[in-house]
Design a protein around this motif. Structure first.
Motif, PDB file in Angstrom:
ATOM      1  N   LEU A   1      -8.510  34.133  58.389  1.00 25.15           N
ATOM      2  CA  LEU A   1      -7.634  33.028  58.020  1.00 25.15           C
ATOM      3  C   LEU A   1      -6.378  33.175  58.865  1.00 25.15           C
ATOM      4  N   ALA A   2      -6.251  32.327  59.872  1.00 22.84           N
ATOM      5  CA  ALA A   2      -5.159  32.454  60.826  1.00 22.84           C
ATOM      6  C   ALA A   2      -3.882  31.850  60.268  1.00 22.84           C
ATOM      7  N   GLY A   3      -2.765  32.395  60.710  1.00 23.27           N
ATOM      8  CA  GLY A   3      -1.462  31.850  60.340  1.00 23.27           C
ATOM      9  C   GLY A   3      -0.987  32.278  58.968  1.00 23.27           C
ATOM     10  N   LEU A   4      -1.394  33.508  58.505  1.00 25.52           N
ATOM     11  CA  LEU A   4      -0.943  33.979  57.199  1.00 25.52           C
ATOM     12  C   LEU A   4      -0.863  35.508  57.194  1.00 25.52           C
ATOM     13  N   ASP A   5       0.292  36.007  56.752  1.00 27.48           N
ATOM     14  CA  ASP A   5       0.493  37.434  56.520  1.00 27.48           C
ATOM     15  C   ASP A   5       0.334  37.653  55.016  1.00 27.48           C
ATOM     16  N   LEU A   6      -0.848  38.130  54.590  1.00 31.16           N
ATOM     17  CA  LEU A   6      -1.131  38.230  53.162  1.00 31.16           C
ATOM     18  C   LEU A   6      -0.189  39.205  52.475  1.00 31.16           C
ATOM     19  N   ALA A   7       0.019  40.369  53.068  1.00 32.13           N
ATOM     20  CA  ALA A   7       0.925  41.357  52.442  1.00 32.13           C
ATOM     21  C   ALA A   7       2.323  40.781  52.329  1.00 32.13           C
ATOM     22  N   GLY A   8       2.766  40.072  53.390  1.00 33.46           N
ATOM     23  CA  GLY A   8       4.091  39.456  53.359  1.00 33.46           C
ATOM     24  C   GLY A   8       4.188  38.380  52.301  1.00 33.46           C
ATOM     25  N   LEU A   9       3.113  37.598  52.122  1.00 31.84           N
ATOM     26  CA  LEU A   9       3.106  36.551  51.101  1.00 31.84           C
ATOM     27  C   LEU A   9       3.241  37.159  49.707  1.00 31.84           C
ATOM     28  N   LEU A  10       2.445  38.196  49.432  1.00 29.33           N
ATOM     29  CA  LEU A  10       2.495  38.808  48.107  1.00 29.33           C
ATOM     30  C   LEU A  10       3.862  39.404  47.835  1.00 29.33           C
ATOM     31  N   ALA A  11       4.436  40.045  48.847  1.00 29.87           N
ATOM     32  CA  ALA A  11       5.754  40.651  48.668  1.00 29.87           C
ATOM     33  C   ALA A  11       6.821  39.591  48.444  1.00 29.87           C
ATOM     34  N   ARG A  12       6.701  38.486  49.199  1.00 32.12           N
ATOM     35  CA  ARG A  12       7.723  37.440  49.082  1.00 32.12           C
ATOM     36  C   ARG A  12       7.610  36.716  47.750  1.00 32.12           C
TER      37      ARG A  12
END
Length: 608
Positions: A496-507
């Motif tokens: 899934l391009a264009g997504l930082d999953l770890a960054g999303l969860l942290a944010r």
């Protein structure tokens, strides 16, 4: 003896010179007294078949040529003398035979019309023509030739051989006379018709101003009289103007079982300019490229066959064969063309009434073609483009009939897989209606997203995409605003391009809304992805948007309206294994398509 002989010679020369001087001096007087008496008008009338009137007595000039100068000349039909003339000229200069004039006869060798006007009218069959004469020497010769051709079509040697000469025009115009009003059609006409005798070859060359453009016409035939009489004869025709040039070389017959057989060439530097010049309606976003066309034409009253067609659209070249049939309601074009390369967007806008500009603005529907011409074409291309999308091995069909326009790509290679697409536009009594479909199988999702300009939350991997939309409207924009249908996609293993999953969860855990751009630097490996949405009145309702990553499932649901391009989605990240890093997260997605933002959903706290 010698001196007597010399004296006689001198006297002979002197008498000859005196006679020549007397003839030169007396010729205008003789001519003016014997020709003015309506002989010129009578001779012109005898040739043309029209009633000829001359406003003033002719002026006779001897040097450098013997000619009569006529002013205010009018050629009118005998059957309607009180009506408008067919030809009215300010001045006509006629070159005459001096010896014939001395005998009281009028023999023309050439005529020059200065500032003439040819008046045309609309005939009962809809054609615009001058009123034809009821007789005259030319008409009689044509009738005699027609009888000779009818008696022996293969032998046309016994045709009338009357001398004709040269006719020149300067400062002329063609005007439409209708309902008491006169409207200029062609102005600034200058030309020359050279036809020594009726049984000889003839040429016509003319130039004039039509619809703001200079137009040049050249015609030549080895036997013009045969053409006028309904027989067959060689013909060369050239039409040249800045918006278009057309030429034909071959043989023709214009009466009875008429036909054309020869080579034709057409060159159009700009389709849009030519359409505007011809008076056709064109959308401001319609194709404006150049066209070159060559073909052998075999035509009769019922059909035109285009053989050995070589067609160039901009730099895209194609070959094939076409057939034009003159059916009762409207002509029908059919055939097949094979291109080395082609722009499908140009074809779409040429054969269907919808087009999309490069800046994304929607073109209005124009179904003029479907009301003028039925089309059934088979097209193929080794390579093609549709906007930013590149395709190969394309097979397509174009059908236009009774207000219905259909464009189908039945097979094409793109994005590493296979693509099928179609557009159907129907002008119904209650308004225009369009249907669009797309099926892309076994394609690379990343390549499709890149061509569509999408970089965020894009599945990268092999998959299938299906789009079916239909709705009323006169443009792409209005159709999409009112469309109903469905959109679905499924992808296998990839990312899934264009997504930082770890960054999303942290944010999300941190709280507070934030732009998706803040967590778009990254790719999430996935085992698969699915997307399903229904579309109603231009609003897409996402029923399922799910990407399965290792240990997590990412999902979205909600609505995406086309108008305003806003977002109203709920989403989340759900662990699929116990103890997955980052845990569970829920959020709301708002903003617009181009600038989405994410707002975390804070779970309610239990009351102590």
């Amino acid at each position: 003896m010698p001196s007597a002989l010399v004296r006689r010679s001198i006297w002979g020369i002197g008498i000859a010179v005196l006679l020549a001087v007397l003839i030169a001096l007396l010729l205008p007087a003789i001519a003016s007294t014997r020709i003015v008496r309506d002989r010129i008008a009578l001779e012109m009338s005898s040739w043309s078949g029209y009633r000829v009137s001359i406003g003033a007595p002719p002026e006779i000039e001897v040097w450098p040529t013997f000619q009569a100068i006529l002013t205010d000349v009018r050629l009118s039909p005998w059957q309607s003398p009180s009506g408008p003339p067919v030809i009215a000229a300010e001045r006509v200069e006629i070159e005459l035979s001096a010896l014939a004039a001395l005998r009281g006869n009028v023999i023309f060798s050439s005529a020059r019309f200065v500032s003439p006007t040819l008046y045309i009218q609309r005939a009962a069959n809809g054609a615009y023509m001058p009123e034809l004469p009821g007789g005259g020497r030319i008409a009689a010769s044509i009738a005699e030739a027609r009888a000779a051709i009818a008696g022996n079509p293969d032998e046309q040697g016994d045709l009338p051989s009357d001398p004709f000469g040269t006719v020149e025009v300067s400062g002329g115009r063609i005007a439409l006379h209708q309902d008491g009003q006169v409207t200029d059609i062609v102005t600034g006409i200058a030309g020359k018709a050279d036809w020594p005798a009726l049984d000889r070859a003839g040429t016509l060359s003319a130039i004039g101003l039509w619809r703001g453009e200079t137009v040049k016409i050249d015609l030549a035939s080895e036997n013009p009289l045969s053409l006028f009489a309904g027989g067959a004869a060689p013909l060369t025709a050239n039409f040249a103007a800045a918006p278009a040039t057309v030429s034909f070389t071959g043989s023709a017959k214009f009466a009875g079982n008429g036909y054309l057989d020869g080579e034709a060439k057409v060159s159009i530097p700009s389709i849009r300019r030519a359409a505007e010049w011809s008076g056709s309606h064109v959308s401001p976003v319609s194709p404006g490229g150049k066209v070159a066309f060559t073909s052998r034409i075999v035509a009769d009253a019922a059909r035109v066959k285009f053989e050995n067609v070589a067609l160039s659209l901009d730099e895209n070249r194609g070959v094939g064969a076409l057939n034009l049939e003159f059916e009762p309601r409207r002509p029908a074009m059919s055939g097949s063309l094979a291109f080395d390369g082609i722009d499908l967007g140009s074809l779409l806008s040429a054969f269907t009434p919808l087009t999309l500009a490069a800046d994304g603005s929607a073109g209005e529907a124009d179904a003029e073609l479907s009301s003028l011409l039925n089309v059934d074409l088979r097209l193929s291309a080794e390579r093609a483009v549709a906007g930013a999308i590149k395709l190969a091995n394309v097979a397509a069909t174009v059908q236009v009939k009774d207000g219905l326009s259909v464009f189908d790509v039945s097979d094409a290679s793109a994005f590493g897989g296979n693509v099928q697409a179609g557009v159907r536009f129907d002008r119904k009594p209650d308004g225009p209606y369009a249907e669009m479909r797309l099926l892309a199988s076994n394609i690379d999702g990343g390549a499709l997203a890149s061509a569509a300009g999408m970089t965020k939350l894009v599945p990268v991997g092999q998959g299938t995409v299906s789009v079916i939309l239909k709705g009323p409207g006169a443009s792409w924009k209005s159709i999409l605003e009112n469309a109903d249908g469905s959109i679905s996609a499924s992808f296998g293993q990839g990312a899934l391009a264009g997504l930082d999953l770890a960054g999303l969860l942290a944010r999300v855990k941190k709280g507070g809304f934030f732009a998706l751009d803040e967590v778009s630097k990254g790719n999430v490996p996935i085992n698969g992805a699915e997307f399903k949405a229904s579309v109603a009145k231009g609003v897409a309702r996402i029923e399922k948007a799910e990407a399965r990553a290792t240990g997590h499932t990412l999902w979205l649901k909600g609505i995406v309206p086309y108008v305003g391009r806003g977002l109203a989605l709920s989403g989340g990240v759900t662990p699929t294994v116990k103890g997955a890093e980052g845990g569970n997260a829920a959020f709301f997605v708002g903003g617009s398509w181009s600038a989405p933002f994410i707002s975390p959903v804070i779970p309610s706290q239990p009351v102590e």
